[in-house]
Design an enzyme around this catalytic site. Sequence first.
Site, short mmCIF file in Angstrom:
data_model
loop_
_atom_site.label_atom_id
_atom_site.label_comp_id
_atom_site.label_asym_id
_atom_site.label_seq_id
_atom_site.Cartn_x
_atom_site.Cartn_y
_atom_site.Cartn_z
N ASP A 35 59.76 77.28 -24.30
CA ASP A 35 59.03 76.24 -23.57
C ASP A 35 58.57 76.74 -22.20
OD1 ASP A 35 57.93 73.76 -23.19
OD2 ASP A 35 59.79 72.81 -22.54
N ARG A 86 53.16 75.33 -17.98
CA ARG A 86 53.48 75.38 -16.55
C ARG A 86 53.27 76.78 -15.97
NH1 ARG A 86 59.06 72.74 -17.48
NH2 ARG A 86 58.30 72.99 -19.62
N HIS A 109 49.98 80.37 -23.48
CA HIS A 109 50.44 80.59 -24.86
C HIS A 109 50.22 82.06 -25.25
CE1 HIS A 109 51.09 76.40 -25.21
NE2 HIS A 109 49.83 76.04 -25.32
N THR A 140 56.36 69.10 -34.84
CA THR A 140 55.57 68.03 -35.46
C THR A 140 54.86 67.23 -34.37
OG1 THR A 140 57.29 67.88 -37.14
CG2 THR A 140 55.75 66.06 -37.04
N TRP A 143 51.37 68.19 -32.64
CA TRP A 143 50.05 67.85 -33.21
C TRP A 143 49.33 66.84 -32.33
CZ3 TRP A 143 48.01 70.91 -36.67
CH2 TRP A 143 48.80 71.54 -37.65
N ARG A 180 48.88 66.97 -29.24
CA ARG A 180 48.24 67.60 -28.06
C ARG A 180 46.71 67.61 -28.24
NH1 ARG A 180 52.03 72.37 -25.63
NH2 ARG A 180 53.91 71.08 -25.49
N LEU A 184 66.09 92.30 -39.38
CA LEU A 184 66.02 90.97 -38.78
C LEU A 184 65.17 90.02 -39.62
CD1 LEU A 184 66.40 89.20 -36.06
CD2 LEU A 184 64.07 89.95 -35.55
N GLU A 241 76.39 76.94 -29.39
CA GLU A 241 76.47 77.06 -27.94
C GLU A 241 75.06 76.94 -27.37
OE1 GLU A 241 79.26 77.19 -26.18
OE2 GLU A 241 80.40 77.12 -28.05
C1 IPE Z 1 59.35 71.95 -27.73
O1 IPE Z 1 58.59 72.01 -26.57
C2 IPE Z 1 58.56 72.48 -28.89
C3 IPE Z 1 58.29 73.92 -28.86
C4 IPE Z 1 58.77 74.76 -27.99
C5 IPE Z 1 57.43 74.38 -29.91
P1 IPE Z 1 57.77 70.74 -26.06
O2 IPE Z 1 57.08 71.15 -24.80
O3 IPE Z 1 56.89 70.21 -27.13
O4 IPE Z 1 58.93 69.70 -25.78
P2 IPE Z 1 58.96 68.40 -24.85
O5 IPE Z 1 57.76 67.58 -25.21
O6 IPE Z 1 58.90 68.86 -23.44
O7 IPE Z 1 60.26 67.75 -25.16
C1 IPE Z 2 55.71 75.76 -25.21
O1 IPE Z 2 55.08 75.64 -24.00
C2 IPE Z 2 54.75 76.05 -26.35
C3 IPE Z 2 54.55 74.94 -27.27
C4 IPE Z 2 55.16 73.79 -27.22
C5 IPE Z 2 53.57 75.13 -28.32
P1 IPE Z 2 54.40 74.29 -23.51
O2 IPE Z 2 52.97 74.31 -23.94
O3 IPE Z 2 55.17 73.12 -23.97
O4 IPE Z 2 54.50 74.44 -21.95
P2 IPE Z 2 54.81 73.30 -20.88
O5 IPE Z 2 56.07 72.64 -21.29
O6 IPE Z 2 53.65 72.38 -20.89
O7 IPE Z 2 54.96 74.04 -19.58
MG MG Z 3 56.71 72.09 -23.15
#
Ligand code: IPE
Ligand code: IPE
Ligand code: MG
Length: 254
Positions: A21, A25, A38, A67, A70, A72, A132, A208
Amino acid sequence: MSLKEHINKNEIPVHVAIIMDGNGRWARKRGIARTLGHEKGVDAVRETVEAATELGIKYLTLYAFSTENWKRPKFEVEALMKLLVRSINKERKTFMDNNIQLMTIGDVESLPSRSYRELQKAIADTSGNTGLTLILALSYSSRWEIVHVAKNIALQVSSGKLDPANVDATLFTSLLTTHSFPDPELLIRTSGEFRVSNFLLWQIAYTELYFTSTLWPDFNKDEFYQAIIDYQGRERRFGYTSEQIKKRGKGLTT
Ligand code: IPE
Ligand code: IPE
Ligand code: MG
């Protein structure tokens, strides 16, 4: 001494899962498009896969698209799907050279047909690899998965194939998309969020958890080693007392 040398080679987790994640940002901090975050995130994936391979980790599950993702903006979803195809094609040789097997969990059939086809091809091409196992969670959510199992069980019971008395945790586990992997010993989440966002809820019952504020595109081998070292310093008790664990040694599970 490097961080890697602090890792106990005899206590390497078999399965590590990561919620990758913070790409958006990372990009926002630089005043650039989220999609570039990304793209940079793919480099972090490559580093992490390399580190996992070097350590002899057997399974690495990466949460790449939920899920809920989608929902976004269409532009971002399309960019992510294209990036997936591009990355798989680019890494095909790396997978073969490093004996890496690619697998997926999630509703992958809901992906655009091109992404789905490329994925299936990479899965088939790498199916004989024995190093792996890299598991990509794509269009995955744990509630989706659990509901799927519940439906499967309901159908088997209603058609008389299954006696409700035989429904137990072992049966349930065997019907999950993760049925051929052990539960992860360690779950890492980047970006400073303290939540699991619908990821492997059943499977992480005794996992953990490790949280770091590092944004995913900045994640690297040393960050990964740090998480493993932290994990190795913990006592996993599975409901037993600390004294019982010490007496009976490692290898106790639920
Ligand atoms: C979790 O991240 C999903 C992935 C890393 C693919 P999100 O950015 O979608 O999670 P939330 O919305 O902050 O909980
Ligand atoms: C994780 O990064 C990637 C996916 C969820 C696809 P984010 O796109 O959620 O990045 P933030 O949370 O907006 O920074
Ligand atoms: Mg995120």
